[in-house]
Scaffold this motif. Structure first.
Motif, mmCIF file in Angstrom:
data_model
loop_
_atom_site.group_PDB
_atom_site.id
_atom_site.type_symbol
_atom_site.label_atom_id
_atom_site.label_comp_id
_atom_site.label_asym_id
_atom_site.label_seq_id
_atom_site.Cartn_x
_atom_site.Cartn_y
_atom_site.Cartn_z
ATOM 1 N N LEU A 192 0.690 -1.334 0.181
ATOM 2 C CA LEU A 192 0.023 0.283 0.380
ATOM 3 C C LEU A 192 0.835 1.607 0.301
ATOM 4 N N PHE A 193 2.453 0.781 0.702
ATOM 5 C CA PHE A 193 3.343 2.460 0.813
ATOM 6 C C PHE A 193 4.294 1.942 0.183
ATOM 7 N N PRO A 194 4.113 1.992 -1.244
ATOM 8 C CA PRO A 194 5.297 1.454 -2.025
ATOM 9 C C PRO A 194 6.895 2.719 -1.360
ATOM 10 N N ALA A 195 8.015 1.923 -1.909
ATOM 11 C CA ALA A 195 9.051 2.752 -1.024
ATOM 12 C C ALA A 195 9.457 4.053 -1.952
ATOM 13 N N GLU A 196 9.088 4.309 -3.259
ATOM 14 C CA GLU A 196 9.582 5.392 -4.426
ATOM 15 C C GLU A 196 8.143 6.464 -3.940
ATOM 16 N N ARG A 197 7.037 6.285 -3.519
ATOM 17 C CA ARG A 197 5.796 6.662 -3.416
ATOM 18 C C ARG A 197 6.078 7.553 -2.350
ATOM 19 N N ILE A 198 6.147 7.155 -0.953
ATOM 20 C CA ILE A 198 6.979 7.142 0.001
ATOM 21 C C ILE A 198 8.288 8.901 0.097
ATOM 22 N N ALA A 199 9.138 8.425 -0.891
ATOM 23 C CA ALA A 199 10.448 9.477 -1.045
ATOM 24 C C ALA A 199 9.674 10.303 -1.847
ATOM 25 N N ASN A 200 9.432 10.437 -2.944
ATOM 26 C CA ASN A 200 8.182 11.612 -3.424
ATOM 27 C C ASN A 200 7.137 12.368 -2.879
ATOM 28 N N SER A 201 7.163 11.655 -2.062
ATOM 29 C CA SER A 201 5.784 12.775 -1.565
ATOM 30 C C SER A 201 4.952 12.254 -2.117
ATOM 31 N N ASP A 202 4.427 10.821 -2.881
ATOM 32 C CA ASP A 202 3.242 11.309 -3.474
ATOM 33 C C ASP A 202 1.879 10.776 -2.314
ATOM 34 N N TRP A 203 1.532 11.814 -1.534
ATOM 35 C CA TRP A 203 0.057 11.455 -1.128
ATOM 36 C C TRP A 203 -1.135 10.989 -1.360
ATOM 37 N N GLY A 204 -1.167 11.925 -2.853
ATOM 38 C CA GLY A 204 -1.970 11.330 -3.651
ATOM 39 C C GLY A 204 -1.907 10.124 -3.505
ATOM 40 N N TYR A 205 -1.175 9.413 -4.423
ATOM 41 C CA TYR A 205 -1.426 8.099 -5.222
ATOM 42 C C TYR A 205 -2.050 7.041 -3.759
ATOM 43 N N ILE A 206 -1.212 7.577 -2.157
ATOM 44 C CA ILE A 206 -1.952 6.266 -1.044
ATOM 45 C C ILE A 206 -3.131 6.722 -0.730
ATOM 46 N N THR A 207 -3.475 7.855 -1.559
ATOM 47 C CA THR A 207 -4.999 7.981 -0.688
ATOM 48 C C THR A 207 -5.929 7.555 -2.550
ATOM 49 N N ALA A 208 -5.597 7.770 -2.857
ATOM 50 C CA ALA A 208 -6.376 7.392 -4.110
ATOM 51 C C ALA A 208 -6.332 4.933 -4.182
ATOM 52 N N LYS A 209 -4.961 4.975 -3.918
ATOM 53 C CA LYS A 209 -5.408 3.300 -3.701
ATOM 54 C C LYS A 209 -5.080 3.021 -2.517
ATOM 55 N N CYS A 210 -5.457 3.662 -1.215
ATOM 56 C CA CYS A 210 -6.401 3.372 -0.394
ATOM 57 C C CYS A 210 -8.019 2.866 -0.483
ATOM 58 N N LYS A 211 -8.763 4.580 -1.299
ATOM 59 C CA LYS A 211 -10.186 4.644 -1.585
ATOM 60 C C LYS A 211 -10.593 3.300 -2.356
ATOM 61 N N GLU A 212 -9.416 2.830 -3.824
ATOM 62 C CA GLU A 212 -9.727 1.510 -4.671
ATOM 63 C C GLU A 212 -9.840 1.030 -3.559
#
Length: 223
Positions: A192-212
């Protein structure tokens, strides 16, 4: 003191079916991940007790969540002994999760009416935890035991509530296999939290993935 009592916390876990499992030593990053999950519909979040001074990060996250995520029950994971459980409960943990069952942790949690979800790998371990007052048990490691373990366990013990952690992915195929087997909820970490997404502060990706993922679980439960 926990912001939500035992019943309210378990109801939140049941309602969503997904508990994110996360640790980061950076307080601000941890806050942003919690908020991103909350915005995606998550209502129970497990912060793992992994790194040095993890409890200090947890304390800040709990304070932040109280203001920015008012309906979120924040719990602690990777707890293996009673003193650690007591420490986190004092800082506001709404639930305690462990990789294995510890009778002393169960006593500490029961004394404060905090849900204790211990890791179990056999039917006997689940039964032992239930006798100690554990309403929700964690099947761990999920990727080793598999959905058939849940299905087999539920046949003679249909009252059992299981949260699976390990090997769960935010996909229809993975989620369907666990919930159809009888899981009460699933815990999800790195998927749910790919390391690269965290490193790039891509919080929108996490929100979208949780909703999905939450929409997927809701659809599965309707079938």
């Amino acid at each position: 003191m926990a912001r939500f009592d035992k019943i309210a916390t378990l109801c939140k876990i049941q309602a969503t079916g997904i508990v994110p499992v996360f640790y980061n030593g950076d307080v601000e990053a941890a806050k942003q991940v919690v908020k991103a999950c909350y915005d995606g519909g998550i209502r129970a979040f497990e912060f793992t007790n992994r790194g040095d001074f993890a409890h200090e990060v947890f304390a800040e996250v709990v304070k932040y969540a109280a203001k920015e995520c008012p309906d979120l029950a924040v719990g602690v994971g990777s707890v293996v002994d009673a003193p650690t459980a007591a420490l986190y409960i004092q800082m506001g943990a709404c639930f305690v999760v462990g990789p294995m069952y510890n009778a002393e942790v169960a006593k500490v949690c029961n004394r404060r009416a905090i849900p204790y979800t211990p890791g179990c790998g056999t039917v006997t371990e689940v039964s032992t935890a239930q006798e100690a007052g554990c309403d929700l048990c964690k099947v761990f490691p999920g990727e080793v035991l598999g959905p058939n373990f849940i299905k087999g366990l539920m046949a003679p013990m249909p009252w059992t509530k299981i949260m699976v952690t390990g090997g769960v992915e935010p996909t229809a195929e993975s989620l369907s296999s666990w919930f159809k087997a009888g899981a009460f909820a699933v815990g999800m970490g790195s998927k749910l939290f790919p390391a690269e997404r965290i490193a790039n502060s891509d919080w929108g990706y996490i929100t979208a993935k949780c909703k999905e993922a939450l929409e997927c679980v809701a659809e599965i439960k309707k079938r």
